[in-house]
Scaffold this motif. Structure first.
Motif, PDB file in Angstrom:
ATOM      1  N   ILE A   6      -1.030 -41.241  41.924  1.00  0.00           N
ATOM      2  CA  ILE A   6      -0.457 -40.142  41.149  1.00  0.00           C
ATOM      3  C   ILE A   6       0.701 -39.470  41.876  1.00  0.00           C
ATOM      4  O   ILE A   6       0.884 -39.658  43.077  1.00  0.00           O
ATOM      5  N   THR A   7       1.464 -38.691  41.120  1.00  0.00           N
ATOM      6  CA  THR A   7       2.564 -37.925  41.693  1.00  0.00           C
ATOM      7  C   THR A   7       1.999 -36.843  42.600  1.00  0.00           C
ATOM      8  O   THR A   7       1.035 -36.165  42.242  1.00  0.00           O
ATOM      9  N   SER A   9       1.494 -33.361  44.219  1.00  0.00           N
ATOM     10  CA  SER A   9       1.650 -32.046  43.592  1.00  0.00           C
ATOM     11  C   SER A   9       2.409 -31.048  44.454  1.00  0.00           C
ATOM     12  O   SER A   9       2.967 -30.075  43.947  1.00  0.00           O
ATOM     13  N   GLN A  36       0.864 -42.925  37.799  1.00  0.00           N
ATOM     14  CA  GLN A  36       1.386 -41.836  36.968  1.00  0.00           C
ATOM     15  C   GLN A  36       2.894 -41.969  36.793  1.00  0.00           C
ATOM     16  O   GLN A  36       3.617 -42.308  37.739  1.00  0.00           O
ATOM     17  N   ALA A  39       5.807 -41.150  39.520  1.00  0.00           N
ATOM     18  CA  ALA A  39       5.202 -40.944  40.840  1.00  0.00           C
ATOM     19  C   ALA A  39       6.104 -41.393  41.977  1.00  0.00           C
ATOM     20  O   ALA A  39       6.087 -40.808  43.062  1.00  0.00           O
ATOM     21  N   ASP A  47       9.379 -46.436  37.347  1.00  0.00           N
ATOM     22  CA  ASP A  47       8.197 -46.898  36.623  1.00  0.00           C
ATOM     23  C   ASP A  47       8.322 -48.377  36.266  1.00  0.00           C
ATOM     24  O   ASP A  47       7.340 -49.129  36.299  1.00  0.00           O
ATOM     25  N   ALA A  59       0.651 -41.461  31.476  1.00  0.00           N
ATOM     26  CA  ALA A  59       1.519 -40.324  31.156  1.00  0.00           C
ATOM     27  C   ALA A  59       1.354 -39.155  32.106  1.00  0.00           C
ATOM     28  O   ALA A  59       2.311 -38.428  32.386  1.00  0.00           O
ATOM     29  N   ASP A  60       0.146 -38.944  32.605  1.00  0.00           N
ATOM     30  CA  ASP A  60      -0.094 -37.791  33.475  1.00  0.00           C
ATOM     31  C   ASP A  60      -1.172 -38.130  34.498  1.00  0.00           C
ATOM     32  O   ASP A  60      -1.781 -39.209  34.464  1.00  0.00           O
ATOM     33  N   ALA A  61      -1.419 -37.195  35.419  1.00  0.00           N
ATOM     34  CA  ALA A  61      -2.373 -37.441  36.502  1.00  0.00           C
ATOM     35  C   ALA A  61      -3.786 -37.636  35.973  1.00  0.00           C
ATOM     36  O   ALA A  61      -4.519 -38.530  36.437  1.00  0.00           O
ATOM     37  N   ALA A  62      -4.194 -36.810  35.001  1.00  0.00           N
ATOM     38  CA  ALA A  62      -5.552 -36.906  34.475  1.00  0.00           C
ATOM     39  C   ALA A  62      -5.814 -38.275  33.872  1.00  0.00           C
ATOM     40  O   ALA A  62      -6.898 -38.863  34.051  1.00  0.00           O
ATOM     41  N   THR A  63      -4.835 -38.809  33.152  1.00  0.00           N
ATOM     42  CA  THR A  63      -4.989 -40.139  32.545  1.00  0.00           C
ATOM     43  C   THR A  63      -5.076 -41.215  33.613  1.00  0.00           C
ATOM     44  O   THR A  63      -5.888 -42.144  33.523  1.00  0.00           O
ATOM     45  N   GLU A  81      -6.928 -32.182  40.451  1.00  0.00           N
ATOM     46  CA  GLU A  81      -7.046 -33.624  40.669  1.00  0.00           C
ATOM     47  C   GLU A  81      -8.504 -34.016  40.929  1.00  0.00           C
ATOM     48  O   GLU A  81      -8.972 -35.053  40.446  1.00  0.00           O
TER      49      GLU A  81
END
Length: 384
Positions: A6-7, A9, A36, A39, A47, A59-63, A81
């Motif tokens: 992930i990216t 934070s 992500q 990232a 990407d 699309a995002d960190a949670a995904t 996270e």
């Protein structure tokens, strides 16, 4: 085996925990990589490059984190996270665990098995996983580049028809991985280099790079190194003698680079206000220990400060991240080399050997508890 990247934070963090190179290697071991979106942009990785290497873009960190068995990060995960990470997942990162009891407790309560890459033992087998060395090497190089940029004069001696330009004098304080690279870089750029450290073994290393060693070489100096190769904290008497020697030397320097750190403690103060005041206008101090309080009096985290006498004190944060693409490439390989030891190559599944010396040395939390003996909560004192 799903692996999430992930990216980061933190605003000043430009590195990323995987590159297309390590994505390919992990995919070959049977992993599904989810990265992500964006990232790798600060490290120059798009990407599209991750996708070409075999990763899926989330699309995002949670995904990205959803159902991940392994999470690869640069910095330890924050609360959001951790909330998105499933219990039992492995999390590999630079955890900065000293004095971070609340963060360790949060990781334990989240049920993740966390590993601090900076606690990797310095043994032959683990050299390819040593993030402290890979990142410190770049920090030492960048310190010279940053110092030269602020100095505003040429570093090598130059013979010209208009006259001779004298070589700059660079003094490196602390001769670990960062210090040795700083010495080597400064020498390559033509500076006259001196260096100091409390560990006797560094004298030969300094001289082998063509620099001069500066230290009070008494009996205490001869025993000033731990079994792990780290510097011991010196006595007040030795510190006073060394400070007097350094004070007379530092006044003649154009650039001073400080790199001294003691694991788990604030950085030792090596350069006093009086030493800074003794330096010539236009000279520069680069403090690589600023994130631990700094070696230089007057250093400001994330700032370049100019003193009343015209000396610049450089306190850049995350110096390896100032070379984000290179730093990410090395760090991602460190992570891959460690994670590879936890994968069953034939079954292509995670198979952590909890008795492995590398695992035991780096594992912070597991099964809802802080497991590392150095960071376990201390029992409450009995009532009087």
């Amino acid at each position: 085996m799903r692996i999430a990247v992930i990216t980061e934070s933190e605003a000043q963090e430009s590195r990323v925990a995987a590159t297309p190179e390590t994505v390919k290697k992990l995919a070959a071991l049977g992993a599904t990589l989810v990265v992500q979106a964006g990232a790798g942009l600060k490290s120059g990785v798009t990407d599209a490059e991750y996708e070409a290497a075999g990763a899926t873009i989330a699309a995002d960190a949670a995904t990205a984190l959803a159902d991940a068995d392994v999470v690869l990060k640069v910095r330890r995960p924050n609360a959001a996270e951790l909330k998105a990470t499933k219990r039992g997942a492995l999390v590999l990162a630079i955890m900065d665990p000293y004095g971070a009891d609340a963060a360790l407790k949060a990781m334990a309560e989240a049920g993740v098995s966390s590993f601090a890459m900076e606690l990797m033992p310095r043994i032959t087998r683990a050299q390819v996983m040593d993030v402290l060395s890979s990142q410190a090497n770049l920090a030492g190089y960048r310190a010279v580049v940053d110092g030269a940029a602020e100095y505003g004069r040429a570093l090598p001696m130059m013979m010209t028809a208009a006259g001779t330009v004298p070589a700059a004098r660079i003094f490196v304080m602390g001769v670990g991985v960062a210090g040795l690279q700083a010495i080597a870089t400064a020498r390559r750029l033509g500076a006259v280099v001196t260096a100091t450290d409390v560990r006797p073994a560094t004298k030969e290393q300094v001289e082998s790079l063509g620099a001069k060693f500066v230290a009070v070489e008494d009996d205490e100096f001869k025993q000033a190194e731990t079994a792990g190769g780290y510097a011991k904290e010196m006595s007040k008497e030795y510190q006073a003698k060394q400070a007097a020697l350094v004070a007379s030397h530092i006044a003649k320097q154009d650039i001073v680079i400080t790199t001294a750190l003691i694991p788990g403690r604030p950085a030792p103060r090596l350069v006093s206000e009086d030493m800074v005041a003794s330096m010539r206008p236009g000279s520069v101090l680069v403090d690589l220990a600023v994130e631990r309080g700094g070696n230089v009096a007057g250093v400001k985290p994330g700032k370049v400060v100019t003193t009343a006498n015209g000396v610049k004190i450089v306190g850049h944060l995350n110096v390896p991240g100032r070379l984000a693409a290179t730093a990410s490439g090395l760090y991602a390989r460190n992570l891959f080399n460690f994670l590879e030891t936890m994968i069953d190559k034939s079954a292509k599944t995670l198979a952590v050997n909890w008795d492995d010396e590398l695992v035991k040395a780096t594992n912070l939390t597991r099964d809802g508890a802080v497991t590392h003996p150095s960071f376990q909560p201390k029992p409450a004192a009995p009532a009087a």
